[in-house]
Design a protein around this motif. Structure first.
Motif, PDB file in Angstrom:
ATOM      1  N   MET A   1       0.848  -1.174   0.000  1.00  0.00           N
ATOM      2  CA  MET A   1       0.000   0.000   0.000  1.00  0.00           C
ATOM      3  C   MET A   1       0.899   1.243   0.000  1.00  0.00           C
ATOM      4  O   MET A   1       1.787   1.379   0.830  1.00  0.00           O
ATOM      5  CB  MET A   1      -0.900  -0.030   1.240  1.00  0.00           C
ATOM      6  N   LYS A   2       0.645   2.130  -0.945  1.00  0.00           N
ATOM      7  CA  LYS A   2       1.412   3.369  -1.019  1.00  0.00           C
ATOM      8  C   LYS A   2       0.831   4.396  -0.060  1.00  0.00           C
ATOM      9  O   LYS A   2      -0.372   4.407   0.190  1.00  0.00           O
ATOM     10  CB  LYS A   2       1.389   3.919  -2.439  1.00  0.00           C
ATOM     11  N   ALA A   3       1.723   5.260   0.446  1.00  0.00           N
ATOM     12  CA  ALA A   3       1.307   6.259   1.430  1.00  0.00           C
ATOM     13  C   ALA A   3       1.791   7.644   1.013  1.00  0.00           C
ATOM     14  O   ALA A   3       2.770   7.778   0.283  1.00  0.00           O
ATOM     15  CB  ALA A   3       1.865   5.909   2.794  1.00  0.00           C
ATOM     16  N   VAL A   4       1.100   8.646   1.507  1.00  0.00           N
ATOM     17  CA  VAL A   4       1.470  10.039   1.308  1.00  0.00           C
ATOM     18  C   VAL A   4       1.623  10.654   2.701  1.00  0.00           C
ATOM     19  O   VAL A   4       0.768  10.476   3.561  1.00  0.00           O
ATOM     20  CB  VAL A   4       0.395  10.801   0.502  1.00  0.00           C
ATOM     21  N   THR A   5       2.715  11.385   2.911  1.00  0.00           N
ATOM     22  CA  THR A   5       2.952  12.059   4.179  1.00  0.00           C
ATOM     23  C   THR A   5       2.318  13.442   4.130  1.00  0.00           C
ATOM     24  O   THR A   5       2.502  14.188   3.171  1.00  0.00           O
ATOM     25  CB  THR A   5       4.459  12.193   4.459  1.00  0.00           C
ATOM     26  N   LEU A   6       1.562  13.769   5.162  1.00  0.00           N
ATOM     27  CA  LEU A   6       0.920  15.074   5.286  1.00  0.00           C
ATOM     28  C   LEU A   6       1.269  15.677   6.639  1.00  0.00           C
ATOM     29  O   LEU A   6       1.714  14.966   7.555  1.00  0.00           O
ATOM     30  CB  LEU A   6      -0.604  14.937   5.155  1.00  0.00           C
ATOM     31  N   TYR A   7       1.018  16.967   6.759  1.00  0.00           N
ATOM     32  CA  TYR A   7       1.310  17.714   7.977  1.00  0.00           C
ATOM     33  C   TYR A   7       0.086  18.555   8.323  1.00  0.00           C
ATOM     34  O   TYR A   7      -0.685  18.933   7.447  1.00  0.00           O
ATOM     35  CB  TYR A   7       2.517  18.635   7.772  1.00  0.00           C
ATOM     36  N   ARG A   8      -0.081  18.853   9.600  1.00  0.00           N
ATOM     37  CA  ARG A   8      -1.188  19.709   9.999  1.00  0.00           C
ATOM     38  C   ARG A   8      -0.758  20.557  11.190  1.00  0.00           C
ATOM     39  O   ARG A   8      -0.340  20.023  12.217  1.00  0.00           O
ATOM     40  CB  ARG A   8      -2.401  18.874  10.374  1.00  0.00           C
TER      41      ARG A   8
END
Length: 137
Positions: A1-8
């Motif tokens: 499963m591919k993932a994307v890193t996000l920030y908040r």
């Protein structure tokens, strides 16, 4: 499963709610907030946390940067919006979709930076104090 890193970028109250969810989900948006918008890079999240959150009484003049991964499939469901400069890219998730978005977070939500505003006095929350002590910039 591919993932994307996000920030908040978040303030104290949102951090407490995230901690209550064992760092697995963001709290529901308030009635007047139509979108949830994590950002695509740490630099932009730090800019918001340091310039905006540290001047916000509601967030106790604290700015935190969170980092998490979401499935690429979930990421692709939403539009990326540029709201200013080159690095100012946000993922616009309609508030009504936040519960499903949360279910697609792969990692725990990690607190990676803290910024303290001039008007901050103290916190009464032990977890918040832990991050202040550990990550103070």
């Amino acid at each position: 499963m591919k993932a994307v890193t996000l920030y908040r970028p978040i303030g104290e109250k949102e951090l407490i709610l995230i901690a209550e969810n064992d760092y697995k989900a963001f709290p529901p948006r308030l009635e007047w907030q139509p979108i949830f918008y994590p950002v695509l890079n740490e630099e932009y999240a730090a800019e918001i946390a340091s310039k905006w959150n540290t001047t916000d009484e509601f967030g106790n003049y604290l700015g935190f940067v969170t980092k998490f991964e979401i499935t690429e499939e979930e990421f692709k469901k939403y539009k990326v919006e540029n709201v200013g400069g080159k690095i100012h890219n946000e993922l616009w998730v309609p508030s009504k979709d936040l519960e499903i978005f949360n279910q697609n977070i792969i990692t725990k939500i990690e607190i990676i930076k803290v910024f303290i505003g001039e008007k901050f006095k103290q916190t009464e929350n032990d977890q918040v104090q832990h991050y202040i002590d550990q990550l103070k910039t």
